[in-house]
Design an enzyme around this catalytic site. Structure first.
Site, PDB file in Angstrom:
ATOM      1  N   ASP A 134       0.838  -1.169   0.015  1.00 62.17           N
ATOM      2  CA  ASP A 134      -0.002  -0.005   0.106  1.00 62.17           C
ATOM      3  C   ASP A 134       0.695   1.328  -0.021  1.00 62.17           C
ATOM      4  OD1 ASP A 134       0.472   0.743   3.121  1.00 62.17           O
ATOM      5  OD2 ASP A 134      -0.303  -1.503   3.027  1.00 62.17           O
ATOM      6  N   GLU A 154       7.109  -6.422  -2.917  1.00 61.74           N
ATOM      7  CA  GLU A 154       5.741  -6.667  -2.605  1.00 61.74           C
ATOM      8  C   GLU A 154       5.170  -7.724  -3.650  1.00 61.74           C
ATOM      9  OE1 GLU A 154       2.698  -5.896  -1.005  1.00 61.74           O
ATOM     10  OE2 GLU A 154       1.972  -7.642  -2.028  1.00 61.74           O
ATOM     11  N   ASP A 185       8.342 -12.286  -4.738  1.00 60.97           N
ATOM     12  CA  ASP A 185       8.235 -13.075  -3.573  1.00 60.97           C
ATOM     13  C   ASP A 185       9.421 -12.495  -2.673  1.00 60.97           C
ATOM     14  OD1 ASP A 185       8.313 -14.850  -1.407  1.00 60.97           O
ATOM     15  OD2 ASP A 185       8.979 -16.422  -2.644  1.00 60.97           O
ATOM     16  N   GLY A 186       8.998 -11.806  -1.449  1.00 63.94           N
ATOM     17  CA  GLY A 186      10.029 -11.354  -0.515  1.00 63.94           C
ATOM     18  C   GLY A 186      10.989 -12.389   0.067  1.00 63.94           C
ATOM     19  N   ASP A 204       6.226  -5.640   6.578  1.00 62.47           N
ATOM     20  CA  ASP A 204       4.711  -5.428   6.633  1.00 62.47           C
ATOM     21  C   ASP A 204       3.937  -6.286   6.255  1.00 62.47           C
ATOM     22  OD1 ASP A 204       2.275  -4.066   6.954  1.00 62.47           O
ATOM     23  OD2 ASP A 204       2.866  -2.546   5.482  1.00 62.47           O
ATOM     24  N   SER A 205       3.788  -7.320   6.816  1.00 54.72           N
ATOM     25  CA  SER A 205       3.014  -8.491   6.224  1.00 54.72           C
ATOM     26  C   SER A 205       1.592  -8.550   6.568  1.00 54.72           C
ATOM     27  CB  SER A 205       3.431  -9.844   6.653  1.00 54.72           C
ATOM     28  OG  SER A 205       3.445  -9.980   7.776  1.00 54.72           O
ATOM     29  N   SER A 206       0.550  -9.178   5.978  1.00 54.13           N
ATOM     30  CA  SER A 206      -0.607  -9.627   6.280  1.00 54.13           C
ATOM     31  C   SER A 206      -0.335 -10.851   7.257  1.00 54.13           C
ATOM     32  CB  SER A 206      -1.630  -9.837   4.996  1.00 54.13           C
ATOM     33  OG  SER A 206      -0.894 -10.941   4.049  1.00 54.13           O
ATOM     34  N   ASP A 207      -1.573 -11.512   7.783  1.00 52.70           N
ATOM     35  CA  ASP A 207      -1.554 -12.379   8.395  1.00 52.70           C
ATOM     36  C   ASP A 207      -1.038 -13.844   7.868  1.00 52.70           C
ATOM     37  OD1 ASP A 207      -2.835 -10.844  10.741  1.00 52.70           O
ATOM     38  OD2 ASP A 207      -4.574 -11.308   9.523  1.00 52.70           O
ATOM     39  N   TYR A 273      -8.096  -3.400  13.568  1.00 53.59           N
ATOM     40  CA  TYR A 273      -7.540  -4.718  13.650  1.00 53.59           C
ATOM     41  C   TYR A 273      -8.232  -5.805  14.715  1.00 53.59           C
ATOM     42  CZ  TYR A 273      -3.728  -3.268  10.441  1.00 53.59           C
ATOM     43  OH  TYR A 273      -2.944  -3.029   9.390  1.00 53.59           O
TER      44      TYR A 273
HETATM   45  N1  SPD Z   1      -4.698  -8.544  10.805  1.00 55.58           N
HETATM   46  C1  SPD Z   1      -4.172  -7.842   9.741  1.00 55.58           C
HETATM   47  C2  SPD Z   1      -2.758  -7.446   9.944  1.00 55.58           C
HETATM   48  C3  SPD Z   1      -2.259  -6.712   8.747  1.00 55.58           C
HETATM   49  C4  SPD Z   1      -1.242  -5.906   8.855  1.00 55.58           C
HETATM   50  N2  SPD Z   1      -0.299  -5.331   7.716  1.00 55.58           N
HETATM   51  C5  SPD Z   1      -1.206  -4.285   7.210  1.00 55.58           C
HETATM   52  C6  SPD Z   1      -0.505  -3.674   6.016  1.00 55.58           C
HETATM   53  C7  SPD Z   1      -0.447  -2.021   6.286  1.00 55.58           C
HETATM   54  N3  SPD Z   1       0.402  -1.376   5.548  1.00 55.58           N
END
Ligand code: SPD
Length: 336
Positions: A134, A154, A185-186, A204-207, A273
């Protein structure tokens, strides 16, 4: 390198795209009328007209936001991507049914994941961001005038494009000339980085369900340590003390084995969150000592950026490392 500082995925191996969509775990309101809805199978109503965040990672609970309008729905090679206008948190970016950011509270996450590491070392020059498509972390890194090079890797180009289209005040990070975007791929990217390259790495990852899973595993942390200079720092997204102590324990245990400098857990509040909080794992490699709790590199008041800091300051930096007793007991016991 391709044009505009964008490196194509051909430069290093790409992660295998998700083959077939598994069950869609999240819900948005079926009752919403949308011109752009493309995937009605993934839209089911819990409360009509509301988005509800349902996931096996937080069983038995679901935070909901009222939808004004769905602005984008798409399916990349890796995940479902959705943007909607909420009635109280501004626009919302959702990946695979999980909220990644809202315009209203993104500052609490992006500022903390960035400035906790960068304000803890003098003079950071080379910074790598893994994930963070983002652009919000880039925006924050760019506040540091000592930084000369900002690389980002990313995996999902759709996240970058959608952020530039719908979240210009977040994706503004891409406009900084120090930034080079690598789409890929990181994990593979880091493996190819020469040892000792970076002063700081921000993950800065997602879950850890879906494309980010490997970013929580030991071999990845090993690659991070290798890519950092002596006394370099990493800050990774490290989930919620209310929901994910088992994941946090694994991360802390891996980090104590790998990072021979400091190993600390910090946290912040992000109302949208799950559980309203999220944590960060901060570690340094062997070398010049790093005391994460006492920042040595404050951000200049006039950092040259369009918008001032909204959340981070030196007091909240130190406070972020104070843990509730139940979490402190577990995390500190692992240091012995
Ligand atoms: N449970 C969601 C966690 C998300 C973490 N990454 C958010 C990306 C914002 N740059």
């Amino acid at each position: 390198m391709a044009e505009d500082g964008v490196v194509g995925s051909a430069d290093f191996p790409a992660k295998r795209p998700r083959e077939e969509e598994e069950n869609c775990v999240s819900s948005a309101a079926a009752a919403m009328e949308t011109e752009t809805a493309k995937d009605p199978d993934c839209v089911s109503g819990v409360i009509p007209g509301w988005f509800s965040e349902i996931s096996p990672m937080w069983p038995g609970e679901a935070h909901s936001l009222k939808i004004e309008k769905i602005l984008f729905q798409g399916k990349s090679d890796y995940q479902n991507v959705m943007v909607f206008q909420s009635s109280t948190y501004g626009k919302v970016l959702v990946l695979d049914g999980v909220i990644q950011l809202t315009e209203r509270d993104e500052c609490a996450y992006q500022e903390m994941i960035t400035h906790l590491p960068l304000c803890s070392i003098p003079n950071p020059k080379k910074v790598l961001v893994i994930g963070g498509g983002d652009g919000g972390v880039l925006r924050e890194v760019a506040r540091h005038s000592s930084v000369e090079q900002i690389d980002i890797c990313e995996i999902d180009k759709m996240v970058v494009d959608v952020s530039k289209q719908f979240f210009p005040r977040v994706a503004i990070g891409y406009e900084d000339p120090r930034v080079t975007l690598n789409v890929g791929d990181g994990v593979a990217f880091l493996r190819a980085v020469p040892a000792g390259t970076y002063d700081a790495i921000i993950v800065d990852s997602s879950d850890p369900i879906g494309p980010a899973q490997e970013l929580f595993e030991k071999p990845f942390f090993q690659s991070v340590a290798n890519a950092l200079r002596p006394g370099g720092v990493v800050c990774t997204q490290a989930e919620s003390i209310w929901l994910h102590m088992h994941i946090i324990e694994d991360i802390v245990s891996n980090c104590h084995q790998i990072f021979k400098g400091s190993v600390n857990y910090a946290w912040t509040t992000v109302p949208t969150y799950p559980s309203g909080v999220i944590g960060f794992m901060l570690c340094s490699t062997e070398g010049p000592p790093v005391d994460f709790k006492h920042p040595v590199n404050p951000i200049a008041e006039n950092d040259g950026s369009k918008d001032p800091l909204k959340f981070y300051n030196s007091e909240i930096h130190t406070a972020a490392f104070c843990l509730p007793s139940f979490a402190k007991k577990v995390i500190e016991s692992m240091a012995k």
